[in-house]
Design a protein around this motif. Structure first.
Motif: not given
Length: 640
Positions: A497-526
């Protein structure tokens, strides 16, 4: 995506081949040592129990028992409220799901004596044991099973509990706790998110039961129906609105006071620390006084606890198989309370059920084993800075003793309660304004004093009744809201729900595409949705422990086929693994930049040579004895 660079991604892709080749070489030389990496060397045949005792109690017990200070007092009062709230509310649910064989008094007694015992003899004193939703669901399933088998519930429950205790002792002896070391952040977060969601939903309004603040707005709520029978002019909307104000107010006053620690208010840092430590205590007292002074005439729901200390079950007859007065309305008075000690051989002539109980006990063992182990794993995470060691095997034995005694006394089973444990660790920690822990005061006194207070309330139940139930719902909400932001699972969920340009920086947001992060989160949600559905669907709820266990093989065998090693390190690694990865990545990037710089220099040299040749010039020579005529004048090159 802020911070993410496709140049970094290309560099990482180049490095992956090198890492994979290196890992393949290591595997060929050393063999498959993944299990050793995760679980460490085996400490079976009781060696793990002895080692745990030596490194925890044998080393730190005296130090942990002499940490008496202001923080100890404040945290003890805070944890008392954090423990008493779920004990009473879960006790009411126990009474409903087990026909009053187990109720609030039983849960209070179990919480008090187990917590006192655990704080004195356990190896990991920062843990808080209590009733949990999954265990409650399992014991409710046992009640239904006992009815089908036509045997007394408490007897059947006792034998299942004894078998579970035997399994736990065997697990500790053979070091089965090594399995918990395979549970990574992936499993920890799914389970913790489930427990936190139970606290928040029970506070706001559980969709599967009539528990929570918003349920007061329905006319068919049990409290509303009861008051309507007593008073025809009863206004349920007035009660509902005040209940909502008290519950939300309790939570947010505590949250506000908690933030004073890093504000400029109050006269000095010591006062701010004391206000923060006593935040939930001040909030509960304030809202309770408000109800009994300003809104004394409003019939807010009170806590459902008896007037005196006695078993919840009132017997209609001597055999104590029916509950007074619901099951014998024509009877003027109850025969008496059920005995504290369960008759283990009252099986209605079905002796085989004693051995049959070993079957459901296997599922109960998995639940208790994972409930304890995953909570211990969460609390002992390196980010919490706990340094007095782990005692998985030894504390499994301690828990087995508690579970066996509770079974014989007809008390609920207690396991490590995730949210109170997180609250305890957070309250004893010194953190910065960003929530990063710098140190923690590891103490046995907070757990000891907390549960001594719980034992004291058993003999002062009239005082506990003064606290309105909506205020305790507010405590539930506070505990859930405080525990939620610290979870990376929740932080990644908010990325949807966040605007990509406003996302806080941390190791995974700095080094991974947002789509890969979302895919991992979706699996946890399932996985979370699956656990929540199984827990609340009575027909299969007894298999809930197996679905918790399922998270571990999903992480070990399914996720590596979807994500590469680097992605899993950033999303699921420990702080040490992530730090090492970032250091290795910096080295790779530095090497890549150097190669690129060398290539640029080589290309520049070639371009100069081509330019000089095309314009009929000569390159300068630096060999001794060369004529100055061969040198190219800098002004000539510049003008050309």
């Amino acid at each position: 995506m802020p911070g993410f660079s496709y140049r970094h991604a290309l560099a990482r892709s180049k490095s992956q081949l090198e890492r994979q080749k290196s890992q393949a070489d290591e595997t060929a030389i050393l063999g498959d040592s993944d299990s050793e990496t995760h679980a460490g060397p085996s400490q079976s045949c009781g060696r793990g129990i002895i080692q745990d005792f030596r490194t925890t109690i044998g080393t730190h017990w005296c130090n942990e028992m002499t940490t008496f200070n202001t923080k100890t007092i404040a945290v003890s009062f805070f944890m008392f409220i954090a423990v008493i709230a779920p004990s009473i509310t879960f006790g009411a649910v126990y009474a409903k799901r087990t026909n009053n064989y187990i109720g609030a008094v039983e849960l209070l007694l179990a919480t008090g004596w187990c917590g006192t015992y655990y704080s004195l003899v356990a190896g990991m004193p920062m843990m808080i044991n209590g009733g949990t939703g999954p265990v409650l669901t399992f014991q409710a399933v046992l009640y239904e099973l006992a009815k089908q088998l036509d045997i007394p519930f408490l007897t059947f429950n006792a034998w299942v509990g004894i078998w579970i205790a035997v399994y736990m002792l065997l697990a500790a002896f053979f070091d089965l706790n090594r399995i918990i070391k395979y549970a990574t952040r992936f499993t920890d977060e799914v389970f913790a998110f489930l427990i936190v969601s139970i606290f928040i939903l029970d506070a706001i309004g559980n969709p599967t039961s009539q528990v929570g603040l918003f349920h007061y707005f329905t006319e068919d709520h049990p409290h509303n129906e009861k008051q309507k029978e007593l008073d025809e002019d009863y206004e349920h909307m007035t009660v509902a609105l005040l209940s909502l104000i008290l519950g939300i107010g309790t939570a947010f006053v505590a949250l506000f006071l908690r933030k004073i620690r890093y504000s400029s208010f109050c006269c000095n840092d010591y006062v701010r620390s004391v206000v923060t430590d006593f935040a939930i205590t001040i909030s509960v007292v304030l809202c309770t006084v408000l109800k009994h002074t300003v809104f004394e005439s409003v019939q807010i729901e009170e806590l459902n606890v008896p007037d005196n200390f006695a078993p919840t079950f009132n017997c209609c007859t001597e055999d104590c198989t029916s509950y007074f007065p619901e099951e014998c309305p024509d009877q003027d008075a109850a025969f008496g309370r059920r005995p504290w000690v369960v008759d283990l051989f009252d099986v209605n002539g079905k002796t085989w059920t004693i051995f049959m109980a070993a079957g459901p006990a296997a599922l109960g063992f998995i639940l208790a084993f994972l409930d304890n182990g995953i909570t211990w794993h969460i609390v002992n995470h390196p980010s919490n800075k706990i340094s007095h060691g782990e005692a998985y095997n030894y504390d499994t034995c301690v828990s087995a003793v508690m579970l066996a005694i509770n079974s014989v006394l007809g008390l609920p089973w207690l396991v490590a309660s995730t949210v109170p444990c997180i609250m305890h660790v957070t309250a004893m920690s010194e953190t910065d304004r960003h929530g990063v822990t710098h140190s923690i005061q590891e103490s046995r006194l907070t757990g000891f004093l907390t549960h001594v207070l719980v034992l004291g309330t058993i003999f002062a139940l009239g005082v506990i009744k003064l606290i309105p139930l909506p205020v305790l719902y507010g405590v539930f909400l506070f505990m859930g809201l405080v525990a939620l932001p610290a979870q990376q699972f929740w932080q990644r969920f908010l990325l949807f729900f966040q605007e990509p340009s406003k996302i806080a920086l941390n190791p995974y947001t700095e080094n991974l595409p947002i789509g890969r992060i979302h895919k991992y989160t979706v699996i946890q949600l399932v996985m979370f949705a699956l656990l929540y559905a199984v827990k609340n669907y009575k027909a299969i709820s007894i298999g809930f422990p197996l679905f918790i266990l399922l998270c571990i093989p999903v992480r070990l065998y399914v996720l590596p086929k979807i994500f590469d090693h680097d992605e899993l390190t950033l999303l699921d690694g420990t702080p040490e693994e992530i730090e090492k990865w970032l250091q290795d990545d910096d080295d790779i990037f530095a090497s890549t930049d150097k190669d690129a710089s060398d290539k640029d220099a080589s290309d520049k040299d070639s371009s100069i040579k081509e330019f000089v040749k095309r314009n009929g010039l000569k390159l300068p020579s630096f060999n001794e004895g060369d004529n100055d005529d061969d040198d190219v004048d800098a002004e000539e090159v510049r003008s050309a």
